[in-house]
Write a protein that holds these residues in place. Sequence first.
Motif, mmCIF file in Angstrom:
data_model
loop_
_atom_site.group_PDB
_atom_site.id
_atom_site.type_symbol
_atom_site.label_atom_id
_atom_site.label_comp_id
_atom_site.label_asym_id
_atom_site.label_seq_id
_atom_site.Cartn_x
_atom_site.Cartn_y
_atom_site.Cartn_z
ATOM 1 N N TYR A 136 30.341 -20.561 44.839
ATOM 2 C CA TYR A 136 30.801 -20.117 43.523
ATOM 3 C C TYR A 136 31.490 -18.755 43.564
ATOM 4 C CZ TYR A 136 28.290 -24.018 41.434
ATOM 5 O OH TYR A 136 27.873 -25.274 41.088
ATOM 6 N N ARG A 137 32.002 -18.386 44.720
ATOM 7 C CA ARG A 137 32.671 -17.087 44.848
ATOM 8 C C ARG A 137 33.888 -16.997 43.912
ATOM 9 N NH1 ARG A 137 32.983 -16.922 49.826
ATOM 10 N NH2 ARG A 137 31.318 -15.416 50.221
ATOM 11 N N THR A 138 34.713 -18.032 43.909
ATOM 12 C CA THR A 138 35.911 -18.013 43.060
ATOM 13 C C THR A 138 35.542 -17.917 41.590
ATOM 14 O OG1 THR A 138 37.127 -19.335 44.683
ATOM 15 C CG2 THR A 138 38.018 -19.259 42.448
ATOM 16 N N ARG A 139 34.531 -18.682 41.166
ATOM 17 C CA ARG A 139 34.089 -18.622 39.769
ATOM 18 C C ARG A 139 33.623 -17.218 39.395
ATOM 19 N NH1 ARG A 139 28.175 -20.459 38.171
ATOM 20 N NH2 ARG A 139 27.901 -18.560 39.409
ATOM 21 N N ASN A 140 32.779 -16.635 40.242
ATOM 22 C CA ASN A 140 32.239 -15.311 39.947
ATOM 23 C C ASN A 140 33.328 -14.249 39.908
ATOM 24 O OD1 ASN A 140 29.795 -16.568 39.888
ATOM 25 N ND2 ASN A 140 28.860 -15.381 41.534
ATOM 26 N N GLU A 141 34.284 -14.342 40.826
ATOM 27 C CA GLU A 141 35.367 -13.362 40.833
ATOM 28 C C GLU A 141 36.216 -13.479 39.570
ATOM 29 O OE1 GLU A 141 37.436 -14.135 44.441
ATOM 30 O OE2 GLU A 141 36.021 -13.035 45.715
ATOM 31 N N ARG A 142 36.459 -14.709 39.116
ATOM 32 C CA ARG A 142 37.261 -14.904 37.911
ATOM 33 C C ARG A 142 36.552 -14.353 36.682
ATOM 34 N NH1 ARG A 142 37.123 -18.027 33.772
ATOM 35 N NH2 ARG A 142 35.453 -19.311 34.646
ATOM 36 N N ILE A 143 35.265 -14.704 36.522
ATOM 37 C CA ILE A 143 34.518 -14.226 35.360
ATOM 38 C C ILE A 143 34.406 -12.706 35.384
ATOM 39 C CG2 ILE A 143 32.262 -14.219 34.228
ATOM 40 C CD1 ILE A 143 31.904 -17.099 35.019
ATOM 41 N N ALA A 144 34.148 -12.131 36.563
ATOM 42 C CA ALA A 144 34.019 -10.675 36.671
ATOM 43 C C ALA A 144 35.332 -9.975 36.318
ATOM 44 C CB ALA A 144 33.579 -10.292 38.080
ATOM 45 N N SER A 145 36.467 -10.541 36.767
ATOM 46 C CA SER A 145 37.754 -9.922 36.467
ATOM 47 C C SER A 145 38.079 -10.020 34.981
ATOM 48 C CB SER A 145 38.867 -10.572 37.296
ATOM 49 O OG SER A 145 39.034 -11.939 36.934
ATOM 50 N N GLU A 146 37.722 -11.149 34.352
ATOM 51 C CA GLU A 146 37.980 -11.306 32.927
ATOM 52 C C GLU A 146 37.072 -10.403 32.094
ATOM 53 O OE1 GLU A 146 37.698 -15.448 32.091
ATOM 54 O OE2 GLU A 146 39.611 -15.926 33.072
ATOM 55 N N ARG A 147 35.840 -10.193 32.551
ATOM 56 C CA ARG A 147 34.962 -9.256 31.850
ATOM 57 C C ARG A 147 35.517 -7.839 31.928
ATOM 58 N NH1 ARG A 147 28.771 -11.022 33.554
ATOM 59 N NH2 ARG A 147 28.729 -13.006 32.395
ATOM 60 N N ALA A 148 36.119 -7.499 33.067
ATOM 61 C CA ALA A 148 36.717 -6.172 33.216
ATOM 62 C C ALA A 148 37.858 -5.981 32.225
ATOM 63 C CB ALA A 148 37.207 -5.980 34.648
ATOM 64 N N MET A 149 38.637 -7.049 32.000
ATOM 65 C CA MET A 149 39.718 -6.955 31.016
ATOM 66 C C MET A 149 39.173 -6.798 29.604
ATOM 67 S SD MET A 149 42.811 -9.521 32.103
ATOM 68 C CE MET A 149 41.804 -10.996 31.991
ATOM 69 N N GLU A 208 16.011 -19.109 27.096
ATOM 70 C CA GLU A 208 16.580 -17.933 27.740
ATOM 71 C C GLU A 208 18.070 -18.168 27.969
ATOM 72 O OE1 GLU A 208 15.227 -15.096 28.538
ATOM 73 O OE2 GLU A 208 13.073 -15.473 28.315
ATOM 74 N N ILE A 209 18.843 -17.098 27.849
ATOM 75 C CA ILE A 209 20.260 -17.144 28.191
ATOM 76 C C ILE A 209 20.439 -16.406 29.510
ATOM 77 C CG2 ILE A 209 22.597 -16.524 27.501
ATOM 78 C CD1 ILE A 209 21.730 -16.588 24.620
ATOM 79 N N PHE A 210 20.858 -17.121 30.535
ATOM 80 C CA PHE A 210 21.077 -16.519 31.847
ATOM 81 C C PHE A 210 22.544 -16.157 32.024
ATOM 82 C CE2 PHE A 210 17.356 -19.166 33.746
ATOM 83 C CZ PHE A 210 16.449 -18.273 33.188
ATOM 84 N N ASP A 211 22.779 -15.110 32.779
ATOM 85 C CA ASP A 211 24.144 -14.738 33.130
ATOM 86 C C ASP A 211 24.686 -15.769 34.126
ATOM 87 O OD1 ASP A 211 26.511 -13.613 34.028
ATOM 88 O OD2 ASP A 211 25.720 -11.587 34.121
ATOM 89 N N PRO A 212 25.808 -16.422 33.832
ATOM 90 C CA PRO A 212 26.344 -17.427 34.762
ATOM 91 C C PRO A 212 26.596 -16.885 36.160
ATOM 92 C CG PRO A 212 27.485 -17.538 32.651
ATOM 93 C CD PRO A 212 26.630 -16.307 32.610
ATOM 94 N N LEU A 213 26.864 -15.574 36.286
ATOM 95 C CA LEU A 213 27.110 -15.003 37.602
ATOM 96 C C LEU A 213 25.865 -15.028 38.485
ATOM 97 C CD1 LEU A 213 29.285 -11.862 36.701
ATOM 98 C CD2 LEU A 213 30.040 -14.141 37.375
ATOM 99 N N GLU A 214 24.702 -15.247 37.882
ATOM 100 C CA GLU A 214 23.444 -15.232 38.628
ATOM 101 C C GLU A 214 22.946 -16.628 38.961
ATOM 102 O OE1 GLU A 214 20.879 -13.275 35.925
ATOM 103 O OE2 GLU A 214 21.692 -11.263 36.271
ATOM 104 N N VAL A 215 23.611 -17.667 38.449
ATOM 105 C CA VAL A 215 23.092 -19.032 38.543
ATOM 106 C C VAL A 215 24.018 -19.898 39.381
ATOM 107 C CG1 VAL A 215 22.350 -21.061 37.242
ATOM 108 C CG2 VAL A 215 21.998 -18.770 36.289
ATOM 109 N N TYR A 216 23.410 -20.670 40.297
ATOM 110 C CA TYR A 216 24.183 -21.518 41.211
ATOM 111 C C TYR A 216 23.624 -22.948 41.165
ATOM 112 C CZ TYR A 216 25.165 -16.835 42.989
ATOM 113 O OH TYR A 216 25.496 -15.508 43.086
ATOM 114 N N PRO A 217 24.267 -23.870 40.437
ATOM 115 C CA PRO A 217 23.832 -25.269 40.439
ATOM 116 C C PRO A 217 24.438 -26.030 41.621
ATOM 117 C CG PRO A 217 25.572 -24.937 38.819
ATOM 118 C CD PRO A 217 25.312 -23.599 39.438
#
Length: 231
Positions: free
Chosen positions: A28-41, A154-163
């Motif tokens: 999930y590296r690509t997913r996490n990088e995308r979400i992190a970059s969009e949060r930065a914006m 509970e609401i988990f941060d998607p960056l912390e969860v790996y299905p």
Amino acid sequence: LERAMTTDVQINPKSAMLTWVEEGKSLYRTRNERIASERAMIVQAYRKLEINGIRTVMSNQARILFRLAVGVIAGKKPEIRIPITEVEEAEEKEKYNQAEYFLHGVLEEWDRSWRRRGMRGSFLRQYVSHICEGQAVLFPWMEMSGGVLRTHCEIFDPLEVYPFYGADGLERVVRHFRITEAQARAMALARGWKADCIGPSPSRPVDVVDAWYTVSRGNGAKTPDVINAVM
């Protein structure tokens, strides 16, 4: 280490969980990088003030549109309606109405619990915020307390969860997050785990991993199992 359910299948929990975490980070590296970059914006976090000597400028359009979308979607409580056909009997329709009332009550209970814990905003707004980011992870469960059914979520941060998925669907979910040693000790004591090996440092980081997975019993049947560990 706390085993929430005894299983006939013997594994090394610590080794397995560390392996699963690394597999999840890679998958999930690509997913996490995308979400992190969009949060930065969205929060307008500037990576570099200058690039090749040119002053960088960041627009607040992403922040405005994101807040607008969250506000529109979370601005009104969801209406729960179970489809009813014309041929349904009156008794069946009443059951549907009771189910709708129950689900409305569940959402209200989740929101009250969320606010009692001092969380920012409402439960629905936090959930919608993750939805607008592209992915949301909910962890609901129920328990009997004093003869009353209590629902939690509970609401988990998607960056912390790996299905992880297989031929039969969802096979394993791993959650990995980092907190301080003092927070980990308090969490372990609150859950009744052994906390002797966890120190009281308010700054030293500690990795916490939760894993939910299915195991084969040898007769073709698969049942769920749970591992929780503070490492």
